[in-house]
Scaffold this motif. Structure first.
Motif, PDB file in Angstrom:
ATOM      1  N   THR A 100       0.823  -1.207   0.000  1.00  0.00           N
ATOM      2  CA  THR A 100       0.000   0.000   0.000  1.00  0.00           C
ATOM      3  C   THR A 100       0.856   1.256   0.000  1.00  0.00           C
ATOM      4  OG1 THR A 100      -1.963   1.015   1.028  1.00  0.00           O
ATOM      5  CG2 THR A 100      -0.220   0.216   2.515  1.00  0.00           C
ATOM      6  N   HIS A 101       0.219   2.371  -0.332  1.00  0.00           N
ATOM      7  CA  HIS A 101       0.921   3.648  -0.426  1.00  0.00           C
ATOM      8  C   HIS A 101       1.273   4.170   0.964  1.00  0.00           C
ATOM      9  CE1 HIS A 101       1.205   7.887  -2.343  1.00  0.00           C
ATOM     10  NE2 HIS A 101       2.310   7.206  -2.544  1.00  0.00           N
ATOM     11  N   ARG A 102       2.161   5.169   0.995  1.00  0.00           N
ATOM     12  CA  ARG A 102       2.720   5.646   2.256  1.00  0.00           C
ATOM     13  C   ARG A 102       1.938   6.790   2.887  1.00  0.00           C
ATOM     14  NH1 ARG A 102       6.734   4.785  -1.603  1.00  0.00           N
ATOM     15  NH2 ARG A 102       8.303   3.215  -1.033  1.00  0.00           N
ATOM     16  N   ASP A 103       0.917   7.319   2.210  1.00  0.00           N
ATOM     17  CA  ASP A 103       0.199   8.468   2.757  1.00  0.00           C
ATOM     18  C   ASP A 103      -0.970   8.018   3.631  1.00  0.00           C
ATOM     19  OD1 ASP A 103      -1.661   7.578   0.936  1.00  0.00           O
ATOM     20  OD2 ASP A 103      -1.700   9.404  -0.269  1.00  0.00           O
ATOM     21  N   VAL A 104      -1.764   8.986   4.110  1.00  0.00           N
ATOM     22  CA  VAL A 104      -2.867   8.677   5.028  1.00  0.00           C
ATOM     23  C   VAL A 104      -3.846   7.694   4.401  1.00  0.00           C
ATOM     24  CG1 VAL A 104      -4.832   9.629   6.290  1.00  0.00           C
ATOM     25  CG2 VAL A 104      -2.669  10.897   6.215  1.00  0.00           C
ATOM     26  N   ASP A 105      -4.263   7.977   3.180  1.00  0.00           N
ATOM     27  CA  ASP A 105      -5.211   7.091   2.502  1.00  0.00           C
ATOM     28  C   ASP A 105      -4.632   5.693   2.337  1.00  0.00           C
ATOM     29  OD1 ASP A 105      -7.416   6.182   1.061  1.00  0.00           O
ATOM     30  OD2 ASP A 105      -6.661   6.970  -0.846  1.00  0.00           O
ATOM     31  N   GLY A 106      -3.368   5.612   1.937  1.00  0.00           N
ATOM     32  CA  GLY A 106      -2.739   4.308   1.766  1.00  0.00           C
ATOM     33  C   GLY A 106      -2.661   3.524   3.060  1.00  0.00           C
ATOM     34  N   VAL A 107      -2.339   4.203   4.152  1.00  0.00           N
ATOM     35  CA  VAL A 107      -2.241   3.539   5.456  1.00  0.00           C
ATOM     36  C   VAL A 107      -3.607   3.015   5.900  1.00  0.00           C
ATOM     37  CG1 VAL A 107      -1.828   3.946   7.919  1.00  0.00           C
ATOM     38  CG2 VAL A 107      -0.168   4.741   6.221  1.00  0.00           C
ATOM     39  N   GLN A 133       4.821  10.301   8.011  1.00  0.00           N
ATOM     40  CA  GLN A 133       6.059  10.864   7.472  1.00  0.00           C
ATOM     41  C   GLN A 133       7.238   9.898   7.572  1.00  0.00           C
ATOM     42  OE1 GLN A 133       6.262  14.161   5.966  1.00  0.00           O
ATOM     43  NE2 GLN A 133       4.100  13.594   6.001  1.00  0.00           N
ATOM     44  N   LYS A 134       7.209   9.003   8.573  1.00  0.00           N
ATOM     45  CA  LYS A 134       8.313   8.059   8.764  1.00  0.00           C
ATOM     46  C   LYS A 134       7.778   6.634   8.826  1.00  0.00           C
ATOM     47  CE  LYS A 134      11.476  11.205  11.154  1.00  0.00           C
ATOM     48  NZ  LYS A 134      12.299  11.424  12.373  1.00  0.00           N
ATOM     49  N   HIS A 135       8.624   5.695   8.402  1.00  0.00           N
ATOM     50  CA  HIS A 135       8.182   4.302   8.324  1.00  0.00           C
ATOM     51  C   HIS A 135       7.740   3.759   9.680  1.00  0.00           C
ATOM     52  CE1 HIS A 135       7.996   0.141   6.919  1.00  0.00           C
ATOM     53  NE2 HIS A 135       8.597  -0.176   8.050  1.00  0.00           N
ATOM     54  N   GLY A 136       8.502   4.064  10.728  1.00  0.00           N
ATOM     55  CA  GLY A 136       8.206   3.496  12.039  1.00  0.00           C
ATOM     56  C   GLY A 136       6.821   3.850  12.546  1.00  0.00           C
ATOM     57  N   THR A 137       6.487   5.136  12.534  1.00  0.00           N
ATOM     58  CA  THR A 137       5.168   5.556  13.014  1.00  0.00           C
ATOM     59  C   THR A 137       4.079   5.177  12.017  1.00  0.00           C
ATOM     60  OG1 THR A 137       5.667   7.765  12.118  1.00  0.00           O
ATOM     61  CG2 THR A 137       5.953   7.436  14.491  1.00  0.00           C
ATOM     62  N   ARG A 138       4.432   5.124  10.739  1.00  0.00           N
ATOM     63  CA  ARG A 138       3.457   4.746   9.702  1.00  0.00           C
ATOM     64  C   ARG A 138       2.971   3.313   9.905  1.00  0.00           C
ATOM     65  NH1 ARG A 138       6.658   4.763   5.193  1.00  0.00           N
ATOM     66  NH2 ARG A 138       6.613   7.030   5.154  1.00  0.00           N
ATOM     67  N   ILE A 139       3.900   2.386  10.108  1.00  0.00           N
ATOM     68  CA  ILE A 139       3.508   0.984  10.259  1.00  0.00           C
ATOM     69  C   ILE A 139       2.804   0.761  11.592  1.00  0.00           C
ATOM     70  CG2 ILE A 139       5.727   0.228  11.240  1.00  0.00           C
ATOM     71  CD1 ILE A 139       3.474  -1.755   8.807  1.00  0.00           C
ATOM     72  N   ARG A 140       3.209   1.495  12.621  1.00  0.00           N
ATOM     73  CA  ARG A 140       2.525   1.371  13.916  1.00  0.00           C
ATOM     74  C   ARG A 140       1.084   1.861  13.813  1.00  0.00           C
ATOM     75  NH1 ARG A 140       6.629   4.747  17.148  1.00  0.00           N
ATOM     76  NH2 ARG A 140       4.925   4.945  18.651  1.00  0.00           N
ATOM     77  N   LEU A 141       0.877   2.953  13.084  1.00  0.00           N
ATOM     78  CA  LEU A 141      -0.478   3.463  12.891  1.00  0.00           C
ATOM     79  C   LEU A 141      -1.323   2.454  12.120  1.00  0.00           C
ATOM     80  CD1 LEU A 141      -2.632   5.702  12.973  1.00  0.00           C
ATOM     81  CD2 LEU A 141      -1.593   6.651  10.895  1.00  0.00           C
ATOM     82  N   LEU A 142      -0.773   1.904  11.036  1.00  0.00           N
ATOM     83  CA  LEU A 142      -1.531   0.946  10.226  1.00  0.00           C
ATOM     84  C   LEU A 142      -1.952  -0.267  11.055  1.00  0.00           C
ATOM     85  CD1 LEU A 142      -0.752  -0.145   6.597  1.00  0.00           C
ATOM     86  CD2 LEU A 142      -1.308  -1.853   8.323  1.00  0.00           C
ATOM     87  N   LYS A 143      -1.029  -0.800  11.827  1.00  0.00           N
ATOM     88  CA  LYS A 143      -1.347  -1.997  12.611  1.00  0.00           C
ATOM     89  C   LYS A 143      -2.335  -1.686  13.732  1.00  0.00           C
ATOM     90  CE  LYS A 143       2.821  -4.607  11.502  1.00  0.00           C
ATOM     91  NZ  LYS A 143       4.047  -5.281  12.009  1.00  0.00           N
ATOM     92  N   ALA A 144      -2.237  -0.475  14.294  1.00  0.00           N
ATOM     93  CA  ALA A 144      -3.203  -0.074  15.322  1.00  0.00           C
ATOM     94  C   ALA A 144      -4.602   0.024  14.718  1.00  0.00           C
ATOM     95  CB  ALA A 144      -2.789   1.256  15.944  1.00  0.00           C
ATOM     96  N   LEU A 145      -4.704   0.652  13.553  1.00  0.00           N
ATOM     97  CA  LEU A 145      -6.000   0.779  12.883  1.00  0.00           C
ATOM     98  C   LEU A 145      -6.569  -0.592  12.528  1.00  0.00           C
ATOM     99  CD1 LEU A 145      -5.244   3.787  10.497  1.00  0.00           C
ATOM    100  CD2 LEU A 145      -6.691   3.817  12.539  1.00  0.00           C
ATOM    101  N   ALA A 146      -5.705  -1.505  12.121  1.00  0.00           N
ATOM    102  CA  ALA A 146      -6.158  -2.858  11.786  1.00  0.00           C
ATOM    103  C   ALA A 146      -6.716  -3.576  13.011  1.00  0.00           C
ATOM    104  CB  ALA A 146      -5.012  -3.660  11.180  1.00  0.00           C
ATOM    105  N   ARG A 147      -6.222  -3.200  14.192  1.00  0.00           N
ATOM    106  CA  ARG A 147      -6.723  -3.804  15.438  1.00  0.00           C
ATOM    107  C   ARG A 147      -7.940  -3.065  15.986  1.00  0.00           C
ATOM    108  NH1 ARG A 147      -1.212  -3.465  16.777  1.00  0.00           N
ATOM    109  NH2 ARG A 147      -1.709  -1.872  18.338  1.00  0.00           N
ATOM    110  N   GLY A 148      -8.361  -1.996  15.312  1.00  0.00           N
ATOM    111  CA  GLY A 148      -9.524  -1.248  15.771  1.00  0.00           C
ATOM    112  C   GLY A 148      -9.193  -0.091  16.683  1.00  0.00           C
TER     113      GLY A 148
END
Length: 342
Positions: free
Chosen positions: A31-38, A181-196
């Motif tokens: 997926t893309h790296r921006d808000v929509d992609g995350v 903006q950074k990979h670390g916080t980006r992936i943490r946000l995505l996984k948090a959203l996936a968990r609800g």
């Protein structure tokens, strides 16, 4: 071998090793790296379950798929979201998709950007579910075609639409943009959203720290903004974010456009990466500029990766050493072409 090729090969090796270490995971979400992609990626992770998540974009989707085709086994699901396919990448992408399909992998591609018709017709036979539709966000396309209608998904669609149309009327959209903006916080946000989890206190504090750094950077960037006018009478600004670490700065650029009364902006993120964003003129179509240089996106927000000769890359390095501002010739060509066609 120039620096760009070294970096490209390093990225390929990184993804290869990462994939080999995660063979137990059943699926892949790209997926893309921006808000929509995350957010779209989070919905896909919720839907497909155990998945390896890889961030990519139009400039490197061919490389990522090549690596995935090397280390995926049989019967996996490959889901791609919020990434358009540009003309110059079609051949390499098709080759990887053919390899994946031969091993029984099912491929899903969800996007809301404008694709050239010939690209759509070429790629369609190699994707099991190709969902390309003009919409406010890729998240809304994912939700529609996977029939995700729960309230949580609807809330995430609202945020994705708000961010990707550059309205940013929701405070959470600003927070998510900073976290991507950074990979670390980006992936943490995505996984948090996936968990609800829409936002943890830890991520909120990190977003506040990023905002403070961002404001300082914007003050420095504003000192070097250039103002130009196109042959058609459009006023535009050139904003140079090189060396700042800021990515996907559409909403920040919008503030500059308001300040200068600009119809649109040409934004330089790296020596070889340029994006265009609409400012005051929302009826403008910026795609012809980036199509000329092998890019793509939306009519009001698009970008391209420039192929720089070795001389330009060396000059850029020297300029950084001596703290001089240097525009590679390809960037100057893009600015001149912008003046001609808009």
């Amino acid at each position: 071998m120039d620096l760009a090729e070294v970096i490209r090969r390093f990225r390929l090796m990184y993804f290869l090793l990462k994939g080999l270490l995660n063979l137990a995971k059943r699926n892949v979400v790209i997926t893309h790296r921006d808000v929509d992609g995350v957010i779209a990626g989070a919905l896909l992770l919720r839907y497909f379950g155990d998945s390896e998540v890889i961030f990519a974009g139009p400039r490197d989707i061919d490389q990522v798929l090549r690596i995935v085709s090397l280390w995926r086994g049989k019967g996996y699901h490959i889901a791609i979201s919020d990434i358009s396919l540009n003309r110059g990448k079609v051949g390499a992408v098709v080759s990887s998709l053919v390899s994946l399909r031969k091993r029984g992998c099912r491929i899903y591609w969800f996007d809301h950007h404008t694709w050239p018709e010939e690209v759509l017709s070429t790629i369609s036979p190699y994707v099991d579910k190709l969902c390309i539709e003009r919409a406010p966000s890729a998240t809304s396309v994912v939700a529609k075609y996977l029939n995700l209608v729960d309230e949580y998904t609807k809330e995430l669609i609202e945020v994705a639409n708000d961010a990707d149309t550059a309205r940013y009327s929701l405070e959470v959209s600003h927070v998510y943009r900073r976290l991507t903006q950074k990979h670390g916080t980006r992936i943490r946000l995505l996984k948090a959203l996936a968990r609800g989890i829409k936002l943890s206190n830890e991520l909120l504090e990190e977003a506040k720290r990023i905002e403070a750094r961002e404001r300082k950077v914007l003050t420095d960037v504003a000192k070097f903004i250039e103002v130009h006018t196109t042959r058609g009478g459009r006023k535009f600004i050139v904003v140079d974010f090189r060396g700042t670490g800021i990515k996907g700065a559409g909403i920040l650029v919008k503030e500059f456009c308001e300040r200068y009364g600009a119809d649109f902006a040409v934004v330089i993120y790296r020596d070889d990466s340029v994006s265009l964003y609409a400012g005051r003129a929302r009826d403008i179509n910026l795609l012809p500029v980036v199509w000329r240089f092998g890019g793509g996106g939306h009519p009001v927000a698009c970008g391209c990766t420039l192929k720089l000769p070795l001389r330009d890359r060396l000059m850029a390095v020297i300029a950084k050493i001596f703290r001089r501002r240097y525009y590679p010739q390809k960037i100057l060509e893009l600015i001149d072409y912008t003046k001609e066609v808009l």
